[in-house]
Write a protein that holds these residues in place. Structure first.
Motif, PDB file in Angstrom:
ATOM      1  N   CYS A  26      25.734 -63.432 144.718  1.00  0.00           N
ATOM      2  CA  CYS A  26      26.038 -64.553 143.825  1.00  0.00           C
ATOM      3  C   CYS A  26      27.285 -64.250 143.007  1.00  0.00           C
ATOM      4  N   TRP A  27      28.010 -65.284 142.655  1.00  0.00           N
ATOM      5  CA  TRP A  27      29.074 -65.126 141.680  1.00  0.00           C
ATOM      6  C   TRP A  27      28.457 -64.782 140.328  1.00  0.00           C
ATOM      7  N   GLY A  28      29.147 -63.979 139.556  1.00  0.00           N
ATOM      8  CA  GLY A  28      28.713 -63.679 138.202  1.00  0.00           C
ATOM      9  C   GLY A  28      29.296 -64.679 137.220  1.00  0.00           C
ATOM     10  N   GLU A  36      22.770 -68.266 140.558  1.00  0.00           N
ATOM     11  CA  GLU A  36      21.909 -68.349 141.738  1.00  0.00           C
ATOM     12  C   GLU A  36      22.279 -69.527 142.650  1.00  0.00           C
ATOM     13  N   ALA A  37      22.911 -70.539 142.089  1.00  0.00           N
ATOM     14  CA  ALA A  37      23.258 -71.719 142.878  1.00  0.00           C
ATOM     15  C   ALA A  37      24.593 -71.577 143.599  1.00  0.00           C
ATOM     16  N   ASP A  38      25.268 -70.470 143.382  1.00  0.00           N
ATOM     17  CA  ASP A  38      26.619 -70.307 143.936  1.00  0.00           C
ATOM     18  C   ASP A  38      26.753 -68.929 144.557  1.00  0.00           C
ATOM     19  N   LEU A 319      22.217 -58.556 141.655  1.00  0.00           N
ATOM     20  CA  LEU A 319      23.615 -58.347 142.016  1.00  0.00           C
ATOM     21  C   LEU A 319      24.445 -59.578 141.707  1.00  0.00           C
ATOM     22  N   MET A 320      25.689 -59.348 141.337  1.00  0.00           N
ATOM     23  CA  MET A 320      26.646 -60.436 141.139  1.00  0.00           C
ATOM     24  C   MET A 320      28.039 -59.930 141.451  1.00  0.00           C
ATOM     25  N   CYS A 321      28.942 -60.864 141.670  1.00  0.00           N
ATOM     26  CA  CYS A 321      30.286 -60.534 142.127  1.00  0.00           C
ATOM     27  C   CYS A 321      31.317 -61.192 141.223  1.00  0.00           C
ATOM     28  N   TYR A 322      32.340 -60.426 140.862  1.00  0.00           N
ATOM     29  CA  TYR A 322      33.499 -60.950 140.135  1.00  0.00           C
ATOM     30  C   TYR A 322      34.743 -60.667 140.976  1.00  0.00           C
ATOM     31  N   HIS A 323      35.642 -61.644 141.046  1.00  0.00           N
ATOM     32  CA  HIS A 323      36.815 -61.505 141.900  1.00  0.00           C
ATOM     33  C   HIS A 323      38.040 -62.087 141.216  1.00  0.00           C
ATOM     34  N   LYS A 324      39.196 -61.561 141.570  1.00  0.00           N
ATOM     35  CA  LYS A 324      40.427 -61.995 140.923  1.00  0.00           C
ATOM     36  C   LYS A 324      40.775 -63.451 141.218  1.00  0.00           C
TER      37      LYS A 324
END
Length: 373
Positions: A26-28, A36-38, A319-324
Motif C-alpha cells: 500500500c502507499w503510505g 488500504e484502498a490504494d 507495510l507501506m511504500c513512499y516514493h519520489k
C-alpha cells in the motif's frame, strides 16, 4: 542449531518476506498509515547476496526464485519454487520474534527459520548492495523497470536518514570574550549529570563567561556543498536547529522548524515566512534529499540516486511504500516523523572548543532519524 541476528537485520527480512507473501504494498499516507484502498501489485523483487543477485517472481500461489549475473542481464538460473503462504508463515514468525525482543539487541533465529532461509537461498541477512538500496521492486508485471528502495522497520532500531559522523559536523565560532587556555580546558572538561546534556552545559558555560557562539561553516566541504544545494543559507539554518535541539530540549524536526520560523535566523521577509512557508519548505526539501540518498561525504547532485523510495513497516507490522513520484506525501511524512538525534561526542569529535587558525570553534553534529513510534 539456532543463531542470533540483530533486530535491524531481522526487521529487513520481515519486510522482504511479508512483501513476497502479500504480493502487493500500500502507499503510505502523510501521517504514517497504509492507505488500504490504494495498493500496488509487486511482480518481482530483486535482492543482492554476496554471491550474486536473486530475483523472486511473485506468481499466483508460488514464488519462483532465480539467480542472475551481477550485471542483471541474460542467464537467469532457476533455484526453487516456494509457496507464498510459506513466506507468510516465516514473516509471522519473524514478527513474533521482533515483538518479544523489544529492548534487546539481538533475537534468536530458530532452526525452522534457519532452514527456510536456506530453502529460499537467502545467504545474507542484510542485502548486499553498493548503492545503499535494500530491495528493488518491479510493479505490475515482470517486465516493468526495477525501483530501488531502502527498508525501515519501526519494530527495531533503524538506520538514520542523516548519520551523525564527523563529516556532519557544523562549526560555530566563539566570539565575544577572549578565553585563556585554562578557561578553555575547564569548558572542555565540564561533565554533566547526564551525558545527554553535556554539550548544552558547555555551551551555557561559554555564554556565562561572556562568549558568543556564532555560525561559521560546515566542517566538511562536501557536506557544505550538499547543504548549499538546498539553499545558500541552509547550513546556518541547520546549525541553528541543532543548537536549539541541545539548548531547548526539542528533537522533533517539525517542532524545531516552527521554532526557527519564530526566531527567523536568516532575517528574511515576513511575507516569505507566513505566505510561502519558506522554512518548512526548505526542511522538507532537505529531508526528501536525505531519504533519496544525500550523504555528508558524497557529492549530491539532486538526481541519479539509486534510491527512489522507502518501504516502511510500522509498529504493528503493516507495510507501506513512499516514493519520489509522490514527493509531496513523502516529504510531509518525513517532516512529521523525523527527529534530531545525538551521536557520541567523543567518537564524532564535537562539543569541544578547539583552536583553529588563531580562533576557537565549537562543533555541533547533525544526525536525523525516523521516529520509532
Amino acid at each position: 542449531m539456532a543463531f542470533q541476528a540483530n533486530r535491524r537485520e531481522t526487521g529487513e527480512l520481515y519486510v522482504f518476506f511479508r512483501l513476497l507473501a502479500q504480493g502487493k504494498v500500500c502507499w503510505g499516507t502523510a501521517d504514517g498509515q497504509p492507505d488500504e484502498a490504494d495498493g500496488m501489485p509487486v511482480a518481482v523483487i530483486r535482492r543482492g547476496e554476496h554471491d550474486g543477485l536473486r530475483k523472486y517472481y511473485i506468481e499466483d500461489k508460488m514464488v519462483r526464485i532465480v539467480s542472475v549475473p551481477a550485471d542483471d542481464r541474460e542467464g537467469e538460473a532457476w533455484l526453487a519454487d516456494i509457496p507464498r503462504e510459506d513466506f507468510g508463515a516465516a514473516a509471522d514468525a519473524l514478527l513474533a520474534l521482533l515483538r518479544e525482543a523489544r529492548g534487546e539487541d539481538c533475537v534468536d533465529i530458530p532452526d525452522g527459520i534457519e532452514g527456510f532461509l536456506d530453502a529460499v537461498h537467502v545467504r545474507n541477512l542484510e542485502a548486499q548492495t553498493d548503492d545503499r538500496t535494500d530491495l528493488h521492486l518491479a510493479f505490475g508485471h515482470p517486465g516493468a523497470p526495477f525501483m530501488g528502495f531502502v527498508v525501515r522497520c519501526r519494530l527495531c532500531p533503524m538506520n538514520p536518514l542523516l548519520d551523525g559522523g564527523r563529516a556532519a559536523n557544523l562549526k560555530l565560532e566563539q566570539t565575544g570574550a577572549r578565553f585563556s587556555s585554562p578557561a578553555v580546558s575547564k569548558i572542555n572538561a565540564l561533565e554533566a549529570v547526564s551525558a545527554d546534556t553535556v554539550v548544552a552545559e558547555r555551551m551555557r558555560m561559554i555564554e556565562r563567561l561572556g562568549g558568543v557562539l556564532k555560525y561559521s561553516d560546515v566542517a566538511d566541504k562536501v557536506f557544505r556543498c550538499n547543504l548549499l544545494m538546498i539553499d545558500l543559507h541552509f547550513p546556518r539554518m541547520l546549525a541553528e536547529m541543532v543548537r536549539l535541539m541541545h539548548l531547548e530540549g526539542m528533537s522533533r524536526v517539525s517542532e524545531l522548524t516552527e521554532r526557527i520560523r519564530q526566531i527567523n535566523p536568516l532575517k528574511i521577509k515576513d511575507e516569505l515566512i507566513q505566505k510561502h512557508g519558506f522554512y518548512e519548505y526548505k526542511v522538507r526539501q532537505f529531508l526528501l534529499a536525505l531519504a533519496l540518498g544525500m550523504r555528508p561525504a558524497k557529492i549530491f547532485k539532486g538526481y541519479g540516486s539509486a534510491i527512489e523510495g522507502m518501504l516502511l513497516a510500522d509498529a504493528e507490522g503493516r507495510l507501506m511504500c513512499y516514493h519520489k513520484m509522490r514527493d509531496g506525501v513523502f516529504a510531509d511524512f518525513l517532516y512529521a516523523n523525523t527527529r534530531f538525534e545525538k551521536s557520541s561526542s567523543e567518537k564524532d569529535k564535537y562539543g569541544y572548543l578547539e583552536r583553529e587558525n588563531g580562533s576557537y570553534y565549537f562543533k555541533l553534529n547533525a544526525k536525523i532519524g525516523l521516529l520509532k513510534r
